[in-house]
Each structure stands twice: as C-alpha cells, then as structure tokens.
Scaffold this active site. Structure first.
Site, mmCIF file in Angstrom:
data_model
loop_
_atom_site.group_PDB
_atom_site.id
_atom_site.type_symbol
_atom_site.label_atom_id
_atom_site.label_comp_id
_atom_site.label_asym_id
_atom_site.label_seq_id
_atom_site.Cartn_x
_atom_site.Cartn_y
_atom_site.Cartn_z
ATOM 1 N N SER A 129 19.961 66.350 49.822
ATOM 2 C CA SER A 129 19.867 66.816 51.205
ATOM 3 C C SER A 129 19.560 65.654 52.145
ATOM 4 O O SER A 129 19.053 64.614 51.730
ATOM 5 C CB SER A 129 18.740 67.837 51.347
ATOM 6 O OG SER A 129 18.989 68.932 50.510
HETATM 7 N N1 SAH Z 1 17.039 68.037 44.602
HETATM 8 C C1 SAH Z 1 18.210 67.203 44.341
HETATM 9 C C2 SAH Z 1 19.450 67.711 45.050
HETATM 10 C C3 SAH Z 1 20.094 68.705 44.258
HETATM 11 S S1 SAH Z 1 21.649 69.375 44.723
HETATM 12 C C4 SAH Z 1 17.981 65.762 44.662
HETATM 13 O O1 SAH Z 1 16.921 65.411 45.200
HETATM 14 O O2 SAH Z 1 18.869 64.968 44.374
HETATM 15 C C5 SAH Z 1 21.428 70.922 43.878
HETATM 16 C C6 SAH Z 1 21.329 70.795 42.385
HETATM 17 O O3 SAH Z 1 21.098 72.105 41.872
HETATM 18 C C7 SAH Z 1 22.610 70.296 41.721
HETATM 19 O O4 SAH Z 1 22.325 69.163 40.955
HETATM 20 C C8 SAH Z 1 23.055 71.477 40.875
HETATM 21 O O5 SAH Z 1 23.680 71.104 39.674
HETATM 22 C C9 SAH Z 1 21.742 72.189 40.617
HETATM 23 N N2 SAH Z 1 21.828 73.587 40.212
HETATM 24 C C10 SAH Z 1 22.699 74.534 40.649
HETATM 25 N N3 SAH Z 1 22.436 75.711 40.047
HETATM 26 C C11 SAH Z 1 21.375 75.513 39.221
HETATM 27 C C12 SAH Z 1 20.645 76.351 38.333
HETATM 28 N N4 SAH Z 1 20.964 77.627 38.155
HETATM 29 N N5 SAH Z 1 19.603 75.818 37.649
HETATM 30 C C13 SAH Z 1 19.274 74.500 37.799
HETATM 31 N N6 SAH Z 1 19.927 73.665 38.625
HETATM 32 C C14 SAH Z 1 20.966 74.159 39.325
#
Ligand code: SAH
Length: 197
Positions: free
Chosen positions: A48
C-alpha cells in the site's frame, strides 16, 4: 510523504522513518520506494501507499506488549513496521513464493522474531489467539468470523471490506467488554482481493 497527509503521531512517524521500505521492494520498482504510491511486489500484489500503511498501523493503537496478527504478509514491509512497535507479530501469506521471499528479507533486515506462516489467513491463527490487533491488508467481501473470534476484548481490527474491483472501505472493528462488536467506516480504499484456497 505521510506528514503531507497530516500524520502527526510521533510513534508512527518514528517507525515509518526507521523501516527501510526499499529493501522490501523488488529491484525494478526500488527507485519509487519513497514516493507517494503503492508498489508492485510481484504475483499481482502490491504494498500500500505509505500513508495507508501508516494510518492502518496508527488505528491499531499498539503498545510494546500487544500481540498483533497480519493477514497478507506480501513483501513483509507492513510486518516490519509492526515489529518496530511490538515483538509479538504474527503474519500469514497465501502465496508461497511471497511468503518465502518475505521470510528471507525480514531475517536479513533484523526482523527474525516475526512469526510467519504460509496459508489462508481467513482462518486466522487460532493457537495464538486472542490478538490485541488484527490488520488485514487485502480486501474481503465480508469480515471473516474467525478473525472476529480471535480478537481480544478491547482489541482492534482494521480491514478493507468491499467488492473485488469495486468500492471498498477501511473498517475499524473493536470488541467491547460484553463481547459485542462495534464497526466504524474510516475511508474509501482500494486493495487487492483476499483470496481463498
Ligand atoms: N502487507 C503487505 C501487502 C500485501 S498485498 C506488504 O506490506 O507488503 C496483500 C497480500 O495479501 C498479498 O500478498 C496476497 O497474496 C495476500 N493474500 C490474499 N488473500 C490472502 C489470504 N486469504 N490469506 C493470506 N494472505 C492473503
């Protein structure tokens, strides 16, 4: 960048200044690490924009004794930000190569105490619950009931809720002393979707 959005909380400014965002960004996007923008981290996922990371972290109101769960480890950047506030950080990622990459970068950057798991975060991390804070970094169609169950009394959950590619809102969920839930809509946001296995 986050000061430009009016962020004044000294603890949040301290942790955002401390964590080297560029280390979590893939080579091809590294030059944009300190710009006011979300950044691709591969596999169609993004970190983000800095203000959203800062504001979601602020809304959790963590202390050094808080236990916090993140759903969506992604690059590991948000987890590192949380780990600057409390040593009790748990984070789940559903895409295995992202989980592996985050594990490596976090260890190399001095954040080896963060507890990481590969799996579907919809179910939370029941063995370690309850959590004082839960931060979901992907947008869900509804608030996963297991996460509500795993929130401590007085705990705070911050979660984007809404349609896959439509309007989503950042929701703050708090658990009251009588186990009831209060939710508050904070702002419109755009997140990658929470997917299920
Ligand atoms: N917090 C992260 C940004 C993540 S983007 C950072 O600081 O880089 C959102 C993430 O959620 C992605 O990597 C995606 O693969 C993950 N995601 C999506 N659905 C999910 C689920 N059901 N359980 C765990 N992770 C999930």
């Amino acid at each position: 960048v986050i000061r430009g959005y009016g962020m004044k909380d000294p603890e949040i400014l301290r942790v955002i200044e401390k964590v080297p965002r560029h280390r979590f960004v893939p080579e091809e996007n590294r030059k944009y690490s300190y710009h006011d923008t979300p950044l691709g981290i591969g596999y169609g996922q993004t970190i983000s924009q800095p203000f959203i990371v800062a504001e979601m972290t602020r809304q959790l109101q963590l202390t050094p004794t808080s236990k916090v769960l993140e759903i969506g480890t992604g690059s590991g950047y948000q987890a590192a930000v949380l780990a600057e506030i409390t040593p009790h950080v748990y984070s789940i990622e559903i895409i295995e190569p992202l989980h592996e990459r985050a594990k490596q970068i976090l260890a190399e950057s001095g954040y080896q105490r963060i507890n990481l798991r590969h799996g579907d975060g919809y179910h939370g991390w029941p063995e370690t619950a309850p959590f004082d804070g839960i931060i979901v970094t992907c947008a869900a169609g509804h608030i996963p009931p297991p996460l509500i169950d795993q929130l401590a009394i007085g705990g705070r959950m911050i979660i984007p809720v809404g349609k896959r590619f439509g309007t989503q809102f950042l929701i703050l969920v708090t658990k009251n002393h009588d186990q009831t839930i209060t939710s508050r809509n904070l702002m419109a946001v755009r997140f990658v979707p929470l997917v299920r296995k």
